[in-house]
Design a protein around this motif. Structure first.
Motif, PDB file in Angstrom:
ATOM      1  N   UNK A  68       0.764  -1.181   0.056  1.00  0.00           N
ATOM      2  CA  UNK A  68      -0.098   0.034  -0.054  1.00  0.00           C
ATOM      3  C   UNK A  68       0.908   1.241   0.043  1.00  0.00           C
ATOM      4  N   UNK A  69       2.034   1.097   0.695  1.00  0.00           N
ATOM      5  CA  UNK A  69       3.044   2.391   0.534  1.00  0.00           C
ATOM      6  C   UNK A  69       3.182   2.594  -0.917  1.00  0.00           C
ATOM      7  N   UNK A  70       3.701   1.612  -1.867  1.00  0.00           N
ATOM      8  CA  UNK A  70       3.970   1.527  -3.004  1.00  0.00           C
ATOM      9  C   UNK A  70       2.868   1.929  -4.121  1.00  0.00           C
ATOM     10  N   UNK A 118       3.046   5.470  -5.904  1.00  0.00           N
ATOM     11  CA  UNK A 118       2.965   5.752  -7.355  1.00  0.00           C
ATOM     12  C   UNK A 118       1.811   6.087  -7.706  1.00  0.00           C
ATOM     13  N   UNK A 119       0.654   6.087  -7.047  1.00  0.00           N
ATOM     14  CA  UNK A 119      -0.664   6.898  -7.441  1.00  0.00           C
ATOM     15  C   UNK A 119      -0.643   8.250  -7.360  1.00  0.00           C
ATOM     16  N   UNK A 171       0.231  13.343 -10.778  1.00  0.00           N
ATOM     17  CA  UNK A 171       1.069  14.330 -11.126  1.00  0.00           C
ATOM     18  C   UNK A 171       1.297  14.453 -12.604  1.00  0.00           C
ATOM     19  N   UNK A 172       1.839  13.164 -12.990  1.00  0.00           N
ATOM     20  CA  UNK A 172       1.780  12.916 -14.332  1.00  0.00           C
ATOM     21  C   UNK A 172       0.543  13.284 -15.165  1.00  0.00           C
ATOM     22  N   UNK A 173      -0.503  12.680 -14.590  1.00  0.00           N
ATOM     23  CA  UNK A 173      -1.869  13.087 -15.498  1.00  0.00           C
ATOM     24  C   UNK A 173      -2.085  14.508 -15.504  1.00  0.00           C
ATOM     25  N   UNK A 219      -0.101   3.743 -15.991  1.00  0.00           N
ATOM     26  CA  UNK A 219      -1.545   3.138 -15.588  1.00  0.00           C
ATOM     27  C   UNK A 219      -1.394   1.740 -15.481  1.00  0.00           C
ATOM     28  N   UNK A 220      -1.007   1.064 -16.481  1.00  0.00           N
ATOM     29  CA  UNK A 220      -0.987  -0.373 -16.748  1.00  0.00           C
ATOM     30  C   UNK A 220      -0.335  -1.009 -15.414  1.00  0.00           C
TER      31      UNK A 220
END
Length: 169
Positions: A77-79, A83-84, A89-91, A117-118
């Protein structure tokens, strides 16, 4: 097409919407292709088999971390959370910048976002990301990793070769 619409330019708002849609639709298609290939890899390779293709093997592995298994010892859940946040930010960057991007940088943004996203969606079950391209001399990776790497390269290349707009002096 009427005589009035021939030769008429789209409004800047319509062009901006279209460029954003290209990035987002491209990212969605690439993420879907990646997830489909991961499902196929799991279905075919879950019994431990590997396929030798010469310089690369197709072999099922799971990566609980991120690139090069960094963070594999952390809670899933940390990862996922980190990453979320990065993907959000990338989105934001892709959506706000798409209208001013060249075609090359839009393709890079779509590939980077689609790959990210994949892998993110694949990671949500807490088991890690499905990897299947195995060389023996390089960490095992998947199609999303190819998209992320190629997308980042295209973004950089597109920004390097794009000339700044000329001023009217």
């Amino acid at each position: 097409m009427s005589a009035q619409t021939i030769g008429r330019q789209d409004s800047p708002a319509a062009t901006a919407r279209r460029s954003r849609a290209v990035v987002l639709l491209g990212a969605a298609v690439l993420a879907a292709a990646d997830l489909a290939l991961k499902a196929l890899a799991e279905a075919i390779l879950s019994n431990g088999t590997a396929t030798d293709l010469g310089p690369i093997n197709i072999k099922l592995l799971y990566n609980r971390g991120v690139a090069f298994s960094f963070g594999a010892d952390l809670s899933p859940w940390v990862v996922i959370t980190v990453t979320g946040v990065i993907i959000a930010a990338l989105l934001w960057y892709a959506v706000t910048s798409a209208p001013s991007m060249t075609g090359l940088t839009r393709a890079g943004a779509a590939a980077l976002l689609g790959g990210a996203v994949g892998n993110f969606v694949d990671r949500l079950d807490g088991q890690g990301v499905v990897d299947y391209f195995h060389s023996g001399w390089f960490p095992t990776f998947n199609l999303a990793d190819v998209f992320v790497t190629a997308g980042a390269a295209l973004l950089v290349l597109g920004n390097v070769i794009t000339r700044p707009p000329r001023t009217g002096h």
